[in-house]
Design an enzyme around this catalytic site. Sequence first.
Site, PDB file in Angstrom:
ATOM      1  N   GLY A 113       0.828  -1.192   0.000  1.00  0.00           N
ATOM      2  CA  GLY A 113       0.000   0.000   0.000  1.00  0.00           C
ATOM      3  C   GLY A 113       0.869   1.251   0.000  1.00  0.00           C
ATOM      4  N   CYS A 114       0.276   2.375  -0.373  1.00  0.00           N
ATOM      5  CA  CYS A 114       1.058   3.609  -0.472  1.00  0.00           C
ATOM      6  C   CYS A 114       1.510   4.105   0.897  1.00  0.00           C
ATOM      7  CB  CYS A 114       0.256   4.678  -1.213  1.00  0.00           C
ATOM      8  SG  CYS A 114      -1.427   4.939  -0.610  1.00  0.00           S
ATOM      9  N   TYR A 115       0.585   4.250   1.847  1.00  0.00           N
ATOM     10  CA  TYR A 115       0.983   4.668   3.194  1.00  0.00           C
ATOM     11  C   TYR A 115       1.948   3.665   3.841  1.00  0.00           C
ATOM     12  CZ  TYR A 115      -2.996   8.008   3.225  1.00  0.00           C
ATOM     13  OH  TYR A 115      -3.883   9.028   2.960  1.00  0.00           O
TER      14      TYR A 115
END
Length: 307
Positions: A113-115
């Site tokens: 995921g990005c975060y």
Amino acid sequence: MTLSVFIDGAAGTTGLEIADRLAGRPEFNLVVLDEARRKDDAARAQALNDADFVILCLPDDAAKAAVGMIRNPRTRVIDASSAHRVAPGWTYGFPEVIGHEAIAGARLVSNPGCYPTGFIGLVAPLVRAGLLPADWPYVCHAVSGYSGGGKALIARFEADADIAFRAYGLALGHKHVPEMQAHAGIAHAPVFAPAVVPAHRGMLVEVPLHLAMMPDAGSPEALRAALHDFYADSAVVQVVDDQPDELLLRASMAPVDTLTLRVLAAQDGTQGRLIAILDNLGKGASGAAVQNLNIMAGLPETAGLRL
């Protein structure tokens, strides 16, 4: 040898950016379904089973269903959804943290995921080095451009110019948290406070640290040196030493596939701020998928990336 790649969910933001990074690369032949056929399960099933590589850019349930449609042991899969990031049998697709060899030999790879890319990229090396405690109750603050929220959120932000800041995940238990905890190697789920700002792309992830209160925590200099050592061979992850007065996300940010890490600290070293800056559509999504595809295909890792 040309390898076939089918992007299931190619019309979405992540799928479009992956296709853009693969455009003009003779190593790959993109399998493309027209508008009618991409919604036809029989056509999708054939493409899923015929392709050498499948990249899933789908909601979680649809990604699980797509994997179930693959009936052969040959097709290799990169899932850009959050459906398989802590699932047994899947290799987590963060090569700098998990190891390039693991990804190179994997059939099933879950794109980070990005975060979590920012959080894990900062915390995992320091926990492994014994410079941050694994059993500390970590907090993660983060802001992202609205493109990471999919078509509905993109439309909302672009239709309402009055939105200045959107905090969400207020009930806690965000779906990224198990991934963050598992792959950072920490004992407790972090308190995760995500937000969205009126920029199409870009992301800043921060982990504040009470270094003086942490048992056996390293100094800011030691933390910075450990990150430098850990990512010394990476062309994608950059560790910088500056101590700026401000860090900006700009609405005009161009697509980029790097991850930039900083260790900022009080002059007396009692407090610190670990900060990661990345493109949520780059190393946070599409760029990471292409990086993993390159590794799995035995090609130069950074081919097609924007560095």
